[in-house]
Scaffold this motif. Structure first.
Motif, short mmCIF file in Angstrom:
data_model
loop_
_atom_site.label_atom_id
_atom_site.label_comp_id
_atom_site.label_asym_id
_atom_site.label_seq_id
_atom_site.Cartn_x
_atom_site.Cartn_y
_atom_site.Cartn_z
N ALA A 19 42.70 31.17 -10.75
CA ALA A 19 43.11 31.41 -9.37
C ALA A 19 42.37 30.48 -8.41
O ALA A 19 42.93 30.06 -7.39
N GLN A 20 41.15 30.15 -8.74
CA GLN A 20 40.34 29.28 -7.87
C GLN A 20 40.83 27.83 -7.89
O GLN A 20 40.46 27.03 -7.03
N LEU A 21 41.68 27.48 -8.86
CA LEU A 21 42.20 26.12 -8.98
C LEU A 21 43.56 25.93 -8.30
O LEU A 21 44.11 24.83 -8.32
N MET A 22 44.07 27.00 -7.70
CA MET A 22 45.42 26.94 -7.13
C MET A 22 45.49 26.08 -5.87
O MET A 22 44.57 26.05 -5.07
N LEU A 28 46.99 31.27 -0.07
CA LEU A 28 47.61 32.14 -1.07
C LEU A 28 46.96 33.52 -1.05
O LEU A 28 47.65 34.54 -0.98
N PHE A 29 45.63 33.57 -1.12
CA PHE A 29 44.93 34.86 -1.18
C PHE A 29 45.18 35.68 0.09
O PHE A 29 45.39 36.90 0.01
N ASN A 30 45.19 35.05 1.24
CA ASN A 30 45.45 35.76 2.50
C ASN A 30 46.87 36.32 2.53
O ASN A 30 47.08 37.47 2.93
N ALA A 31 47.83 35.50 2.12
CA ALA A 31 49.23 35.96 2.11
C ALA A 31 49.43 37.11 1.13
O ALA A 31 50.15 38.08 1.43
N ASN A 58 39.53 38.80 -15.01
CA ASN A 58 40.30 39.81 -14.30
C ASN A 58 40.87 39.26 -13.00
O ASN A 58 40.50 38.17 -12.56
N THR A 59 41.73 40.03 -12.40
CA THR A 59 42.30 39.68 -11.10
C THR A 59 41.18 39.45 -10.10
O THR A 59 40.17 40.17 -10.10
N ILE A 60 41.37 38.46 -9.23
CA ILE A 60 40.33 38.12 -8.25
C ILE A 60 40.04 39.33 -7.36
O ILE A 60 40.92 40.13 -7.08
N ASP A 132 55.09 32.00 -0.05
CA ASP A 132 53.71 31.84 0.42
C ASP A 132 52.73 32.68 -0.41
O ASP A 132 51.53 32.61 -0.20
N CYS A 133 53.25 33.44 -1.36
CA CYS A 133 52.41 34.27 -2.24
C CYS A 133 52.47 33.80 -3.69
O CYS A 133 52.22 34.57 -4.61
#
Length: 183
Positions: A19-22, A28-31, A58-60, A132-133
């Motif tokens: 997820a950190q490489l997206m 993305l995380f805010n949306a 696990n999920t962020i 946006d997600c």
């Protein structure tokens, strides 16, 4: 048009180091947080999926903590397949919610989201990818994943677009709560 009574959201693989490489991960995380809050206000069921969590993590926390706070009855479904539809536990829970309109969000757009969306479309469901997600490691793969979902018969939407599509009117308590979430 999607309706509250027919819609389900699938959160796919928003995990660990991947997820950190997206591409544009903070956006993305805010949306995703806004979308999850919106689904809670509108009482839309959410299915939460993780790809081999023992390897990818696990999920962020930005997503997992919010899910645990707002929807403690929902727990992640572990999978090894790229398409959620090839996972027996997911399909049981998906059939249990009994919804025909599906929102997909998460990572990676060109792999797990794409394959899940195509399988759902092939089974006769309506699918919208919340643009946006979703993300991929590159902008190009994100765009290609969305394009291929649309070419397969799905549609693209955004967090605000789908929330207001589901609300139908600017009235009531849900609207007042949603205005605070959308900001």
């Amino acid at each position: 048009m999607f309706t509250k009574e027919n819609t389900v959201l699938i959160l796919i693989d928003i995990q660990g180091k991947l997820a950190q490489l997206m591409y544009k991960k903070d956006d993305l995380f805010n949306a995703l947080q806004t979308l999850i809050r919106g689904m809670k206000i509108l009482d839309i069921p959410v299915l939460w999926v993780e790809q081999i969590p023992d390897k990818l993590g696990n999920t962020i926390p930005e997503v997992a903590d919010l899910m645990k706070e707002l929807m403690p009855e929902v727990s992640p479904i572990a999978k090894k397949t790229f398409s959620c539809c090839a996972n027996e536990e997911f399909m049981k829970k998906f059939k249990d919610v009994n919804r025909k309109q599906v929102l997909v969000a998460g990572i990676e757009t060109h792999i797990c989201l794409y394959q899940t969306a195509v399988d759902l479309l092939g089974a006769g469901f309506e699918v919208q990818v919340v643009a946006d997600c979703v993300s991929s490691r590159t902008k190009g793969n994100k765009k290609l994943g969305i394009k291929r979902i649309v070419q397969a018969g799905g549609a693209a939407t955004s967090t605000e677009m789908i929330i207001f599509e589901l609300m139908k009117a600017a009235e009531g308590d849900a609207f007042r709560q949603m205005v605070k979430v959308i900001k």
